[in-house]
Scaffold this motif. Structure first.
Motif, PDB file in Angstrom:
ATOM      1  N   GLY A 271      22.249  13.007  37.749  1.00  0.00           N
ATOM      2  CA  GLY A 271      21.113  13.687  37.131  1.00  0.00           C
ATOM      3  C   GLY A 271      20.551  14.779  38.020  1.00  0.00           C
ATOM      4  N   TYR A 272      20.446  14.501  39.294  1.00  0.00           N
ATOM      5  CA  TYR A 272      19.926  15.468  40.262  1.00  0.00           C
ATOM      6  C   TYR A 272      20.855  16.675  40.389  1.00  0.00           C
ATOM      7  CZ  TYR A 272      17.929  17.021  44.768  1.00  0.00           C
ATOM      8  OH  TYR A 272      17.345  17.737  45.774  1.00  0.00           O
ATOM      9  N   LEU A 273      22.140  16.422  40.616  1.00  0.00           N
ATOM     10  CA  LEU A 273      23.081  17.505  40.913  1.00  0.00           C
ATOM     11  C   LEU A 273      23.514  18.281  39.671  1.00  0.00           C
ATOM     12  CD1 LEU A 273      25.369  15.755  43.567  1.00  0.00           C
ATOM     13  CD2 LEU A 273      23.452  17.316  43.957  1.00  0.00           C
TER      14      LEU A 273
ATOM     15  N   LEU B  38      15.497  10.279  35.871  1.00  0.00           N
ATOM     16  CA  LEU B  38      14.651  10.281  37.058  1.00  0.00           C
ATOM     17  C   LEU B  38      15.313  11.070  38.184  1.00  0.00           C
ATOM     18  CD1 LEU B  38      12.124   9.545  38.497  1.00  0.00           C
ATOM     19  CD2 LEU B  38      13.045   7.261  38.958  1.00  0.00           C
ATOM     20  N   GLY B  39      16.649  10.966  38.288  1.00  0.00           N
ATOM     21  CA  GLY B  39      17.352  11.799  39.260  1.00  0.00           C
ATOM     22  C   GLY B  39      17.145  13.271  38.971  1.00  0.00           C
ATOM     23  N   SER B  40      17.203  13.644  37.695  1.00  0.00           N
ATOM     24  CA  SER B  40      16.970  15.028  37.292  1.00  0.00           C
ATOM     25  C   SER B  40      15.561  15.475  37.655  1.00  0.00           C
ATOM     26  CB  SER B  40      17.202  15.170  35.786  1.00  0.00           C
ATOM     27  OG  SER B  40      16.859  16.460  35.329  1.00  0.00           O
TER      28      SER B  40
ATOM     29  N   ILE C 257      13.366   2.030  40.813  1.00  0.00           N
ATOM     30  CA  ILE C 257      13.635   1.840  42.239  1.00  0.00           C
ATOM     31  C   ILE C 257      14.940   2.488  42.676  1.00  0.00           C
ATOM     32  CG2 ILE C 257      14.256   0.107  43.970  1.00  0.00           C
ATOM     33  CD1 ILE C 257      11.324   0.201  43.601  1.00  0.00           C
ATOM     34  N   ILE C 258      16.016   2.283  41.913  1.00  0.00           N
ATOM     35  CA  ILE C 258      17.329   2.773  42.350  1.00  0.00           C
ATOM     36  C   ILE C 258      17.360   4.296  42.460  1.00  0.00           C
ATOM     37  CG2 ILE C 258      19.775   2.962  41.711  1.00  0.00           C
ATOM     38  CD1 ILE C 258      19.636   0.070  40.760  1.00  0.00           C
ATOM     39  N   PRO C 259      16.922   5.050  41.423  1.00  0.00           N
ATOM     40  CA  PRO C 259      16.929   6.515  41.591  1.00  0.00           C
ATOM     41  C   PRO C 259      16.044   6.984  42.740  1.00  0.00           C
ATOM     42  CG  PRO C 259      16.713   5.936  39.277  1.00  0.00           C
ATOM     43  CD  PRO C 259      16.544   4.671  40.045  1.00  0.00           C
ATOM     44  N   LEU C 260      14.855   6.391  42.887  1.00  0.00           N
ATOM     45  CA  LEU C 260      13.967   6.776  43.981  1.00  0.00           C
ATOM     46  C   LEU C 260      14.625   6.533  45.334  1.00  0.00           C
ATOM     47  CD1 LEU C 260      10.451   5.499  42.821  1.00  0.00           C
ATOM     48  CD2 LEU C 260      11.116   7.874  43.235  1.00  0.00           C
TER      49      LEU C 260
END
Length: 364
Positions: free
Chosen positions: A70-72, A228-230, A272-275
């Motif tokens: 999601g972030y990348l 949440l990663g995004s 918790i995991i994405p954070l």
């Protein structure tokens, strides 16, 4: 040609936070390695490797992958000139190695099937395997005729279900980014979170169909991790916040997690995991420059399952558990290295992060 949405201050801030030094490459490699170790314990027919399940959790690692994606991938969308270019980059990155592992499984099947070679290549299930897996519908035909029938599981590659979910999430990114600019980042995230939670709870607790549990993990059950990663890509995680997030994560995982019901664990994991994963990945000091050697994490993830199955086919885990564990690691790393240099790398554009990173290594 459709223009890429959102050439705004918002996407500029996202790109700025993404350009910082980080250790995403290292974290992705570790997550792939965790999945390999966990699946070795699950697939190997020996009690001597069961201790691996206490230290390597494939479920957490896969969700960590979705958060990083999601972030990348959101970054990839914002850095693309057009939406079409964004999808082209995603196809180039995902599909060549994916085709490669399908071919790898077919080669394994041809050599290890209990049927004759002629029976194998003329069996309708062989072609059903090819077409269903190439179209990402792995559940239609996960096995090949006469292959791994004595193993604990006879499926060729139990990790491929996530690739289907991953690609479906790629299609969500333009929608998320559109909503970011129209209704705000936080509201968009809470909509995605709510949708994912509803899907997960319905199929986990209320649906009576036989495949309800499996459906709960499919898209959009993994959307909260991805979303949440995004979202976290828009923020710079400060040192104090890093300490707090890591402290809460460790307390939860070590002391609280085993005291909760499964449904509550999964709901908390969505936060918790994405954070935790994104925070760790943004700690600059943890970077060792592993990306200079290519993105071996994807190949590690794709090729480990059938490789473990080969060793289990010959009953090597029962006879030589630790030697077989080492062998599976070495063989999978070799296949990942081959996949990167001879399949993945050659179809990526020169603007790719990994092309730039490996080019820098050659120059040095």
């Amino acid at each position: 040609m459709a223009k890429c949405l959102l050439k705004t201050n918002m996407n500029k801030s996202f790109l700025n936070t993404s350009k910082q030094n980080n250790c995403f490459d290292e974290v992705r490699f570790i997550l792939a390695f965790i999945v390999l170790m966990a699946h070795t314990s699950a697939l190997g027919n020996t009690d001597r490797l069961q201790w691996l399940t206490h230290f390597f959790d494939a479920n957490v690692a896969v969700k960590g992958f979705f958060a990083i994606s999601g972030y990348l991938v959101t970054k990839s969308f914002y850095s693309s000139k057009t939406t079409l270019q964004y999808f082209e980059k995603r196809i180039r990155r995902i599909y060549p190695a994916y085709i490669g592992v399908i071919m790898y499984c077919l080669i394994i099947g041809a050599f290890l099937t209990q049927d004759t070679f002629f029976e194998f290549i003329t069996n309708a299930d062989t072609y059903r395997y090819i077409f269903s897996n190439l179209s990402l519908l792995n559940f239609i035909q996960p096995s090949l005729p006469g292959v791994f029938v004595e193993n604990k599981m006879n499926i060729m590659n139990g990790s491929l279900w996530t690739i289907k979910v991953e690609i479906m999430l790629y299609f969500v990114v333009p929608i998320l980014c559109y909503l970011y600019s129209h209704i705000g980042k936080k509201l968009t995230y809470f909509l995605a979170l709510g949708f994912g939670i509803f899907w997960f709870i319905y199929f986990s607790e209320f649906s009576t169909i036989s495949i309800a549990k499996q459906l709960s993990w499919q898209f959009p059950g993994q959307l909260p991790y991805f979303a949440l990663g995004s979202l976290l890509g828009f923020f710079t995680i400060k040192k104090f916040s890093t300490i707090i997030i890591l402290l809460i994560s460790f307390i939860y995982y070590i002391f609280l997690r085993n005291e909760l019901d499964e449904i509550y664990i999964e709901l908390i994991n969505m936060i918790i995991i994405p954070l935790f994963i994104i925070t760790i990945a943004n700690i600059k000091s943890l970077s060792i420059g592993i990306g200079r050697y290519g993105d071996l994490s994807y190949g590690l993830y794709l090729f480990h399952f059938p490789t473990i199955q080969i060793l289990e086919h010959f009953d090597l885990y029962s006879a030589y558990p630790y030697l077989s564990l080492l062998t599976s690691i070495v063989l999978t790393l070799g296949l990942a290295f081959f996949s990167w240099h001879f399949i993945e790398k050659i179809v990526l554009k020169n603007s790719s992060h990994y092309i730039k990173a490996t080019s820098a290594l050659i120059k040095n």
